[in-house]
Each structure stands twice: as structure tokens, then as C-alpha cells.
Design a protein around this motif. Structure first.
Motif, PDB file in Angstrom:
ATOM      1  N   SER A  26      74.744  32.340   8.003  1.00 20.88           N
ATOM      2  CA  SER A  26      74.797  31.935   9.338  1.00 20.88           C
ATOM      3  C   SER A  26      73.394  31.405  10.308  1.00 20.88           C
ATOM      4  N   GLY A  27      73.478  31.295  11.310  1.00 24.90           N
ATOM      5  CA  GLY A  27      71.865  31.267  12.003  1.00 24.90           C
ATOM      6  C   GLY A  27      71.904  30.724  13.410  1.00 24.90           C
ATOM      7  N   VAL A  28      71.519  29.716  13.991  1.00 27.32           N
ATOM      8  CA  VAL A  28      71.439  28.957  15.303  1.00 27.32           C
ATOM      9  C   VAL A  28      71.073  28.213  15.028  1.00 27.32           C
ATOM     10  N   PHE A  29      71.287  26.899  15.615  1.00 25.59           N
ATOM     11  CA  PHE A  29      70.267  25.469  15.609  1.00 25.59           C
ATOM     12  C   PHE A  29      69.071  25.146  16.086  1.00 25.59           C
ATOM     13  N   GLU A  30      68.357  24.666  15.820  1.00 27.00           N
ATOM     14  CA  GLU A  30      67.095  25.264  16.270  1.00 27.00           C
ATOM     15  C   GLU A  30      66.144  23.814  16.493  1.00 27.00           C
ATOM     16  N   ALA A  31      65.033  23.305  17.194  1.00 31.43           N
ATOM     17  CA  ALA A  31      64.620  21.279  16.957  1.00 31.43           C
ATOM     18  C   ALA A  31      63.395  21.598  17.280  1.00 31.43           C
ATOM     19  N   THR A  32      62.336  20.627  16.477  1.00 32.43           N
ATOM     20  CA  THR A  32      61.075  20.901  16.198  1.00 32.43           C
ATOM     21  C   THR A  32      59.838  20.476  18.051  1.00 32.43           C
ATOM     22  N   GLU A  33      60.011  21.649  18.323  1.00 31.06           N
ATOM     23  CA  GLU A  33      59.286  21.269  19.263  1.00 31.06           C
ATOM     24  C   GLU A  33      58.089  21.249  20.414  1.00 31.06           C
ATOM     25  N   VAL A  34      57.624  20.254  20.763  1.00 27.57           N
ATOM     26  CA  VAL A  34      56.245  19.940  21.078  1.00 27.57           C
ATOM     27  C   VAL A  34      55.899  20.372  22.404  1.00 27.57           C
ATOM     28  N   VAL A  35      55.195  20.727  22.920  1.00 26.53           N
ATOM     29  CA  VAL A  35      54.862  21.786  24.569  1.00 26.53           C
ATOM     30  C   VAL A  35      53.494  20.662  24.603  1.00 26.53           C
ATOM     31  N   VAL A  36      53.447  19.570  25.523  1.00 25.76           N
ATOM     32  CA  VAL A  36      52.554  18.783  25.434  1.00 25.76           C
ATOM     33  C   VAL A  36      51.447  19.347  26.741  1.00 25.76           C
ATOM     34  N   SER A  37      50.349  19.336  26.483  1.00 21.97           N
ATOM     35  CA  SER A  37      49.207  19.661  27.095  1.00 21.97           C
ATOM     36  C   SER A  37      49.032  18.755  27.974  1.00 21.97           C
ATOM     37  N   ALA A  38      47.426  19.072  29.016  1.00 24.30           N
ATOM     38  CA  ALA A  38      47.449  18.263  28.931  1.00 24.30           C
ATOM     39  C   ALA A  38      45.817  18.231  29.059  1.00 24.30           C
ATOM     40  N   GLN A  39      45.141  17.294  28.213  1.00 23.41           N
ATOM     41  CA  GLN A  39      43.519  16.722  27.771  1.00 23.41           C
ATOM     42  C   GLN A  39      42.468  16.975  28.170  1.00 23.41           C
ATOM     43  N   ALA A  40      42.992  16.509  30.240  1.00 18.80           N
ATOM     44  CA  ALA A  40      41.639  16.243  30.823  1.00 18.80           C
ATOM     45  C   ALA A  40      42.210  16.839  32.558  1.00 18.80           C
ATOM     46  N   SER A  41      40.637  16.855  32.765  1.00 20.70           N
ATOM     47  CA  SER A  41      41.081  17.917  33.948  1.00 20.70           C
ATOM     48  C   SER A  41      41.155  16.367  35.842  1.00 20.70           C
ATOM     49  N   GLY A  42      42.098  17.260  36.504  1.00 19.19           N
ATOM     50  CA  GLY A  42      41.928  16.188  37.404  1.00 19.19           C
ATOM     51  C   GLY A  42      43.390  16.072  38.490  1.00 19.19           C
ATOM     52  N   LEU A  43      43.632  15.347  39.118  1.00 15.42           N
ATOM     53  CA  LEU A  43      44.880  15.339  39.934  1.00 15.42           C
ATOM     54  C   LEU A  43      45.987  14.035  39.618  1.00 15.42           C
ATOM     55  N   ILE A  44      46.910  14.755  38.908  1.00 17.28           N
ATOM     56  CA  ILE A  44      48.037  14.414  38.133  1.00 17.28           C
ATOM     57  C   ILE A  44      48.136  13.231  39.963  1.00 17.28           C
ATOM     58  N   MET A  45      48.347  12.045  39.148  1.00 14.52           N
ATOM     59  CA  MET A  45      48.687  10.355  39.889  1.00 14.52           C
ATOM     60  C   MET A  45      50.120  10.546  39.515  1.00 14.52           C
ATOM     61  N   GLN A  46      50.597  10.130  38.661  1.00 11.32           N
ATOM     62  CA  GLN A  46      52.193   9.842  38.030  1.00 11.32           C
ATOM     63  C   GLN A  46      52.757  10.647  37.342  1.00 11.32           C
ATOM     64  N   PHE A  47      53.661  10.834  36.873  1.00  6.43           N
ATOM     65  CA  PHE A  47      54.644  11.614  36.300  1.00  6.43           C
ATOM     66  C   PHE A  47      55.567  11.233  36.060  1.00  6.43           C
ATOM     67  N   GLU A  48      56.101  10.529  35.692  1.00  5.95           N
ATOM     68  CA  GLU A  48      57.442  10.344  35.715  1.00  5.95           C
ATOM     69  C   GLU A  48      58.742  11.108  34.827  1.00  5.95           C
ATOM     70  N   ILE A  49      58.784  12.123  34.599  1.00  4.37           N
ATOM     71  CA  ILE A  49      59.558  12.707  33.699  1.00  4.37           C
ATOM     72  C   ILE A  49      61.343  13.178  34.313  1.00  4.37           C
ATOM     73  N   GLU A  50      61.712  14.166  33.518  1.00  3.83           N
ATOM     74  CA  GLU A  50      62.585  14.560  34.268  1.00  3.83           C
ATOM     75  C   GLU A  50      63.632  15.040  33.013  1.00  3.83           C
ATOM     76  N   GLU A  51      64.094  16.071  32.782  1.00  9.12           N
ATOM     77  CA  GLU A  51      64.225  17.037  31.859  1.00  9.12           C
ATOM     78  C   GLU A  51      65.909  16.345  31.211  1.00  9.12           C
TER      79      GLU A  51
END
Length: 295
Positions: A26-51
């Protein structure tokens, strides 16, 4: 009355048939999770996502301010034009010397003919030949000097082009995109916030193919192999359970002590091996859901 009893018995058999299936781990279900990080510095001008939003691989969902990078690129392009304007036109700069050398060579030929005709002396020919030799040395030295200067400018231009390539790479990395097909699990940043390289922006998981992480004893390990098909049961409540076809996709190469929240068939053996069973998700399986596997 007999019909009612038969229906009741059939219902009882169906409700108990799932629980009657033998589970090896027995066990628990898991998925391949990826934490996406910024690769550049600056102000976030657009970020159109929701959980909960489903994204595709490479789908663009926002960008970080690139105006400073574009301005820097324009400056570097202007510097390249300046470097190009400083290059020397070697044929033009050496044209005068080449003309003098050609004149002296004609004179040398003329005086050699006069010497053959006994109309001039050998000293005049030797003087002209020496003059030709000097002019040839001057032409070679000037050409080499001009070529060296142009090579130096060419290296300077190449260095500027490398800087432009770096700027363009930073501009590309300023685009926020999803690296895999998956569902957004968490959002860590918002539009208008300041991003920096390495800062987490969101977490996404591939929910189409999910994994049951279970633990097997060494005795069970000797009876399984990668790619083996098996049956996975997922609990949807106290009595409801659903079966799925699974494939054994990973076996740990080292043993570990049984996790406290996992029960094995042999009542928590001291050492077990972790395995992953890949299951095609029909939309009902969730990360952290409890499941069992029959090998």
C-alpha cells in the motif's frame, strides 16, 4: 421473495468483491511535480495562471520586464556600427604605395633594357632595384599593420556580438512558460512583484500519468521486475474502491526502514524497498490519495 433475496446477495457480493482482492503493498499516489523558477530579474509584467489551470508544454503564461535588456541590445548594436566604421580599407590605403612600386618596376625594366643596349650603366639599375625592394618592404609592413588593426576591430566586434547573444538569451528567459503538460498546483508569485533568478513562481504536476509509491519487502522484491503489469486500487471513501491497470516503472536500488504511515503485508518489516507503479489517471486520482497494489 426469492428474487429479492437473490438481488440482495448479488449486491453484497459486488460491494465486497473489491475488498476481497489481495493487496501486496500500500502507499499513496504522487505525481511528477516541477517547481518553475524565474530565470531573469525584473518586474513581473504578466502572469496569467491560477491554481487548477491545465497547461501545455511550452505554453507562455507571462513575462518579466525586458525593456532594460532591449535598451542594452540597442546600445551594443550602435557600438558594432562604430567598430565597423573604424575598419581600414586596405586596398585604398595601400593604393599609393602600389602605384609607386609599379612605376619603379617599369623603370627597372626600362633601365635593364638600356644596360643591355649599352645606353645606361649598371649602377642606375642597382639603385632602381634597391628602391623597388624598399617599396616592397614598405607595402608589406603597411599591409600587415592595417590587417592587424582590422583583426583587432573584428575581435572587438565579435565580443560585442557575444554580449548581444547573451542579452537575447536573457530576453528569451524572461518569458515565463510551462515546462511540461500539467496542472498548476500552487502559485507563489503575482503580477507586479519583483522576480529574481531562482525565485519560485509556480508549481505544476503531470496529472495525466500518476504514480502509486508503495513499499515491498525483500521477499516480494525477488518476484517482480520493471515493466510488470499489476492492479492498483484507489480508495474513494470508507467502502468505495476503484481498480486501475498499472505498470511497475521504478524500483529503488537501496532498502530503507519502513515509513511510519505505511503498512506492508508482513506487518511493517524493518527494511523495505520503494517502488512506483505508473497509472493512467482518469481524473479521479489525486495526489496524496491512499491506494494499494496487487502484484
Amino acid at each position: 421473495m426469492a428474487a429479492l433475496i437473490w438481488v440482495a446477495c448479488l449486491s453484497a457480493c459486488k460491494s465486497g468483491s473489491g475488498r476481497g482482492n489481495k493487496a501486496d503493498a500500500s502507499g499513496v499516489f504522487e505525481a511528477t511535480e516541477v517547481v518553475v523558477s524565474a530565470q531573469a530579474s525584473g518586474l513581473i509584467m504578466q502572469f496569467e495562471i491560477e491554481e487548477g489551470l491545465v497547461l501545455k508544454t511550452g505554453q507562455r503564461i507571462g513575462y518579466i520586464d525586458t525593456i532594460p535588456l532591449h535598451l542594452k541590445k540597442l546600445q551594443l548594436l550602435a557600438n558594432i556600427k562604430t567598430v565597423e566604421s573604424r575598419k581600414t580599407d586596405i586596398p585604398l590605403q595601400t593604393a599609393a604605395l602600389k602605384e609607386q612600386l609599379a612605376t619603379q618596376k617599369r623603370e627597372l625594366q626600362r633601365f635593364e633594357n638600356l644596360v643591355d643596349a649599352h645606353a645606361a650603366n649598371q649602377k642606375q639599375v642597382d639603385d632602381i632595384r634597391a628602391s623597388v625592394h624598399v617599396l616592397e618592404k614598405q607595402l608589406a609592413a603597411q599591409t600587415q599593420l592595417l590587417q592587424s588593426g582590422n583583426r583587432s576591430l573584428e575581435q572587438e566586434r565579435l565580443a560585442l556580438e557575444v554580449q548581444i547573444a547573451q542579452i537575447e538569451d536573457q530576453i528569451v528567459k524572461s518569458v515565463i512558460a510551462c515546462p511540461i503538460n500539467g496542472t498548476v498546483l500552487a502559485k507563489y508569485s503575482e503580477r507586479g512583484e519583483l522576480a529574481a533568478p531562482g525565485k519560485a513562481l509556480f508549481k505544476v504536476a503531470d496529472m495525466e500519468q500518476i504514480y502509486l509509491r508503495a513499499y515491498l519487502t525483500s521477499a516480494q522484491l525477488s518476484q517482480i521486475k520493471l515493466g510488470q503489469k499489476c492492479t492498483v486500487w484507489a480508495d474513494f471513501g470508507e467502502k468505495e474502491r476503484k481498480s486501475y491497470d498499472g505498470v511497475l516503472s521504478w524500483i529503488s536500488n537501496r532498502s530503507e526502514f519502513t515509513p511510519k504511515n505505511i503498512q506492508t503485508r508482513n506487518e511493517r518489516d524493518n527494511l523495505v524497498y520503494a517502488v512506483k507503479i505508473a497509472v493512467q489517471n482518469d481524473g479521479y486520482l489525486k495526489i496524496g490519495m491512499y491506494g494499494e497494489v496487487g502484484l
